[in-house]
Design an enzyme around this catalytic site. Sequence first.
Site, PDB file in Angstrom:
ATOM      1  CG  ASP A   1     -12.096  64.174 -18.909  1.00 50.15           C
ATOM      2  OD1 ASP A   1     -12.209  63.540 -17.834  1.00 50.15           O
ATOM      3  OD2 ASP A   1     -12.007  65.414 -18.952  1.00 50.15           O
TER       4      ASP A   1
ATOM      5  N   GLY B   1     -10.020  76.250 -15.909  1.00 55.13           N
ATOM      6  CA  GLY B   1      -9.455  74.949 -15.580  1.00 55.13           C
ATOM      7  C   GLY B   1      -7.950  74.993 -15.711  1.00 55.13           C
ATOM      8  N   GLY B   2      -7.306  73.873 -15.485  1.00 51.89           N
ATOM      9  CA  GLY B   2      -5.857  73.804 -15.547  1.00 51.89           C
ATOM     10  C   GLY B   2      -5.308  74.021 -16.944  1.00 51.89           C
TER      11      GLY B   2
ATOM     12  CE  LYS C   1     -10.542  73.470 -23.593  1.00 53.48           C
ATOM     13  NZ  LYS C   1     -10.740  72.011 -23.793  1.00 53.48           N
TER      14      LYS C   1
END
Length: 185
Positions: free
Chosen positions: A171, A55-56, A75
């Site tokens: 989110d 992801g970004g 992560k």
Amino acid sequence: PVSPSPHTATSNGIIQDGDLNIEPIVFSVDSSLEFRQSLEKSGKRYQIQKLLATGGFGRIFLAEDRILGRKAVVKSLREELLDRPDAVEKFIAEAKLNAQLDHPAIVPLYSLDSDSRNGLHLAMQLINGITLKEYMEYRAQPLTYKETLHFITQVLAALQHAHEKGIVHRDIKPQNIMLLADSTI
């Protein structure tokens, strides 16, 4: 996730200003190189097996915990973001906020680690399931009322737990909700 304002209002009129008496979690975030160097070196503990997603903000890997012999998810903050204090602070804040949560529908954080290049990594429990988005695409039809109620009840319980700790996720979407084989979140 970020801490909410003690005065939250909605346009639906159900929650009025001041109705939510949530005390935000207060902690400092040290994003210095010295702090990053003081963290356990995850390269010694977690053996990366494969890339799961990019992801970004970071990359998600499947890893093996060399000490406990269990699978985990790591992560990692993208390398190009390590020189941006705002990105490093956000990553560390995410770890500190997640560490405050203990709920069956919230993925537990194992550790915040560094590596030989002072990269940042969160090690988390591997959830053996699919996202709610994947499930909805697999069904190829809208969820039933019963399914919707079943899933949303679990999500709301997790959100309530977070809100009681002063944390707002911000989110929530089907891609961020994991569904297990027994249909629990």
